[in-house]
Scaffold this active site. Structure first.
Site, PDB file in Angstrom:
ATOM      1  N   ARG A  16       0.855  -1.191   0.000  1.00  0.00           N
ATOM      2  CA  ARG A  16       0.000   0.000   0.000  1.00  0.00           C
ATOM      3  C   ARG A  16       0.890   1.240   0.000  1.00  0.00           C
ATOM      4  O   ARG A  16       2.099   1.156   0.153  1.00  0.00           O
ATOM      5  CB  ARG A  16      -1.025  -0.002   1.146  1.00  0.00           C
ATOM      6  CG  ARG A  16      -0.648  -0.678   2.429  1.00  0.00           C
ATOM      7  CD  ARG A  16       0.356   0.039   3.302  1.00  0.00           C
ATOM      8  NE  ARG A  16       0.081   1.455   3.421  1.00  0.00           N
ATOM      9  CZ  ARG A  16       0.980   2.360   3.722  1.00  0.00           C
ATOM     10  NH1 ARG A  16       2.238   2.008   3.927  1.00  0.00           N
ATOM     11  NH2 ARG A  16       0.694   3.625   3.814  1.00  0.00           N
ATOM     12  N   ALA A  31       0.847   5.093  -2.292  1.00  0.00           N
ATOM     13  CA  ALA A  31       0.714   5.372  -3.728  1.00  0.00           C
ATOM     14  C   ALA A  31       1.904   4.900  -4.581  1.00  0.00           C
ATOM     15  O   ALA A  31       1.722   4.140  -5.542  1.00  0.00           O
ATOM     16  CB  ALA A  31       0.444   6.865  -3.921  1.00  0.00           C
ATOM     17  N   ARG A  73      -7.467  -0.382  -7.002  1.00  0.00           N
ATOM     18  CA  ARG A  73      -7.697   0.777  -6.124  1.00  0.00           C
ATOM     19  C   ARG A  73      -7.817   2.031  -7.003  1.00  0.00           C
ATOM     20  O   ARG A  73      -6.993   2.235  -7.896  1.00  0.00           O
ATOM     21  CB  ARG A  73      -6.545   0.943  -5.104  1.00  0.00           C
ATOM     22  CG  ARG A  73      -6.372  -0.262  -4.183  1.00  0.00           C
ATOM     23  CD  ARG A  73      -5.473   0.051  -3.002  1.00  0.00           C
ATOM     24  NE  ARG A  73      -6.155   0.866  -2.006  1.00  0.00           N
ATOM     25  CZ  ARG A  73      -5.549   1.419  -0.962  1.00  0.00           C
ATOM     26  NH1 ARG A  73      -4.246   1.272  -0.801  1.00  0.00           N
ATOM     27  NH2 ARG A  73      -6.226   2.156  -0.086  1.00  0.00           N
ATOM     28  N   GLN A  91      -2.438   2.500   9.931  1.00  0.00           N
ATOM     29  CA  GLN A  91      -1.120   2.560   9.275  1.00  0.00           C
ATOM     30  C   GLN A  91      -0.120   3.380  10.104  1.00  0.00           C
ATOM     31  O   GLN A  91       1.078   3.129  10.073  1.00  0.00           O
ATOM     32  CB  GLN A  91      -1.235   3.179   7.880  1.00  0.00           C
ATOM     33  CG  GLN A  91      -1.914   2.297   6.849  1.00  0.00           C
ATOM     34  CD  GLN A  91      -3.403   2.570   6.755  1.00  0.00           C
ATOM     35  OE1 GLN A  91      -4.034   2.944   7.733  1.00  0.00           O
ATOM     36  NE2 GLN A  91      -3.966   2.376   5.583  1.00  0.00           N
ATOM     37  N   ASP A  97      -1.927  10.786  -2.311  1.00  0.00           N
ATOM     38  CA  ASP A  97      -2.293   9.726  -3.267  1.00  0.00           C
ATOM     39  C   ASP A  97      -2.564  10.294  -4.643  1.00  0.00           C
ATOM     40  O   ASP A  97      -2.403   9.613  -5.651  1.00  0.00           O
ATOM     41  CB  ASP A  97      -3.506   8.953  -2.763  1.00  0.00           C
ATOM     42  CG  ASP A  97      -3.087   8.058  -1.611  1.00  0.00           C
ATOM     43  OD1 ASP A  97      -3.021   8.553  -0.478  1.00  0.00           O
ATOM     44  OD2 ASP A  97      -2.755   6.889  -1.869  1.00  0.00           O
ATOM     45  N   ASN A 118      -5.423  12.423   0.189  1.00  0.00           N
ATOM     46  CA  ASN A 118      -4.557  11.580   1.022  1.00  0.00           C
ATOM     47  C   ASN A 118      -5.456  10.837   2.021  1.00  0.00           C
ATOM     48  O   ASN A 118      -6.667  11.028   2.041  1.00  0.00           O
ATOM     49  CB  ASN A 118      -3.489  12.433   1.731  1.00  0.00           C
ATOM     50  CG  ASN A 118      -2.421  11.576   2.394  1.00  0.00           C
ATOM     51  OD1 ASN A 118      -1.867  10.664   1.761  1.00  0.00           O
ATOM     52  ND2 ASN A 118      -2.127  11.818   3.660  1.00  0.00           N
TER      53      ASN A 118
HETATM   54  O1  MRU Z   1      -4.620   3.154   2.032  1.00  0.00           O
HETATM   55  P1  MRU Z   1      -3.144   3.376   1.986  1.00  0.00           P
HETATM   56  O2  MRU Z   1      -2.427   2.825   3.169  1.00  0.00           O
HETATM   57  O3  MRU Z   1      -2.560   2.909   0.676  1.00  0.00           O
HETATM   58  O4  MRU Z   1      -2.984   4.958   2.018  1.00  0.00           O
HETATM   59  C1  MRU Z   1      -1.706   5.507   1.917  1.00  0.00           C
HETATM   60  C2  MRU Z   1      -1.672   6.989   2.056  1.00  0.00           C
HETATM   61  O5  MRU Z   1      -2.679   7.642   2.171  1.00  0.00           O
HETATM   62  C3  MRU Z   1      -0.319   7.637   1.957  1.00  0.00           C
HETATM   63  O6  MRU Z   1      -0.276   8.790   2.731  1.00  0.00           O
HETATM   64  C4  MRU Z   1      -0.046   8.010   0.498  1.00  0.00           C
HETATM   65  O7  MRU Z   1      -0.245   6.920  -0.350  1.00  0.00           O
HETATM   66  C5  MRU Z   1       1.323   8.523   0.300  1.00  0.00           C
HETATM   67  S1  MRU Z   1       2.518   7.240   0.454  1.00  0.00           S
HETATM   68  C6  MRU Z   1       4.038   7.831   0.074  1.00  0.00           C
END
Ligand code: MRU
Length: 359
Positions: A44, A46, A87, A194, A235, A245
């Protein structure tokens, strides 16, 4: 800890759903395993899902048993669709898939064995360039961090969310390595934690001082004068500077403005979606209700309760103090300045040659 490893045609994906208790890699030898790992958030963040999808296409190309060029290309389109539909919000996923598919699409001269090799080379480049971008972002961004700085971050925008080093956490890492005294406040980031499971762990691995707080504590922390800035990842960023995000980011940005604290976003240019005029056009993923009604597998809400579970939110550009990218820091007139940033040729060091950086 590597987010993913490419070895002998197999993509080994660190299963982040099991962190921090268990370190386990999923061995992906087919596209469905890669797609499932992205959907389940085993991989996970981006940039990391973009890189995983790129390797997914390499696996897909290898597994397509077709000698007819037209049929091979048709099958490749199906693989691209399968990976892209995992996604919707992080644009890096589609960006990486399009970049890979440009090796296959619009070509009359396609030679299947050759294309397989080119795809692998391109996947390695995507991975390596992300690693490099994160280091450059770190260098640009750490200049915004003074000594003795207390920083709130949300979700995990670290090494685990990228090919390595991280975006928001990369900036923090760079400041720490530059000898600055840093204190990180990690929002736990409900529903999937996370921040608690990944960011706190990542910071502790490197002895960067970190304090875990629940999402609803940030406002009080700011009101107490105990936070100097917020840094998050992204994201997808629209051409006007609106930022999608992890859910909860918008609230943090409003709080930062109310307390006169800078709110920074760190993201590579692969996260910019210049096709979108504003954040209203960003598709926001909605996930299963179980993520809200349970914590770590234990039910915390009445059975049958109605649930809303958007995975991301959009922070309007007015609340963003600056966007830190690998090409430099953008402030002020985002519409104009992001366009200029994208027109500049990226500075490459030439280190991303297509050799395996994910070994
Ligand atoms: O649902 P996730 O864990 O994939 O969400 C991740 C985020 O929102 C991060 O802040 C974003 O992807 C930036 S990662 C460098």
């Amino acid at each position: 800890m590597k987010t993913m490893i490419w070895e002998d045609g197999v993509l080994k994906i660190l299963d982040q759903t099991k962190l921090p208790e268990t370190i386990e890699y999923i061995e992906a030898k087919d596209v469905e395993t890669v797609a499932d790992a992205i959907r389940r958030l085993s991989v996970r963040g981006a940039p990391a899902i973009g890189a995983a999808a790129a390797y997914g296409l390499v696996i897909g190309a290898k597994n397509i048993d077709e000698t007819d060029k037209e049929k091979f290309m048709g099958e490749m389109e199906k693989v691209a669709y399968q990976l892209a539909s995992t996604r919707p919000t992080a644009v890096n996923l589609r960006w990486a898939i399009d970049r890979m598919m440009n090796k296959v699409r619009k070509r009359d001269d396609i030679y299947i064995a050759g294309v397989r090799g080119e795809l692998l080379e391109e996947a390695h480049k995507i991975y390596c360039e992300d690693l490099e971008a994160n280091r450059q972002m770190g260098e640009h961004g750490q200049k915004l961090i003074p000594d003795n700085c207390r920083i709130i971050t949300h979700c995990n925008a670290g090494a685990l969310a990228t090919a390595g080093f991280g975006t928001a956490l990369g900036v923090i890492r760079a400041a720490h390595r530059a000898g600055k005294k840093i204190e990180v406040f990690a929002d736990e980031t409900r529903p999937l934690l996370q921040g608690a499971r990944l960011t706190a762990w990542e910071m502790m691995q490197e002895d960067i001082p970190v304090t875990l707080i629940t999402d609803n504590m940030s406002g009080y922390l700011m009101a107490q004068g105990k936070a100097d800035m917020v840094i998050v990842g992204a994201d997808r960023i629209a051409s006007n500077g609106d930022v999608a995000n992890k859910i909860g980011t918008y609230g943090l940005a409003v709080l930062a403005q109310a307390h006169d604290i800078p709110f920074y976003v760190a993201a590579p240019t692969s996260t910019l979606d210049m096709n979108l005029s504003s954040g209203n056009e960003i598709p926001i993923e909605e996930r299963h209700e179980n993520e809200v009604t349970t914590v770590g597998g234990t039910r915390v809400a009445p059975a049958g309760v109605k649930v809303w579970n958007p995975a991301f939110d959009v922070t309007p550009f007015e609340l963003v103090s600056a966007i830190i990218t690998e090409r430099g820091v953008v402030e002020g007139q985002y519409q104009e300045n992001l366009k200029k940033l994208m027109e500049n040729e990226p500075q490459t060091s030439g280190v991303c040659s297509g050799q395996n950086p994910a070994k």
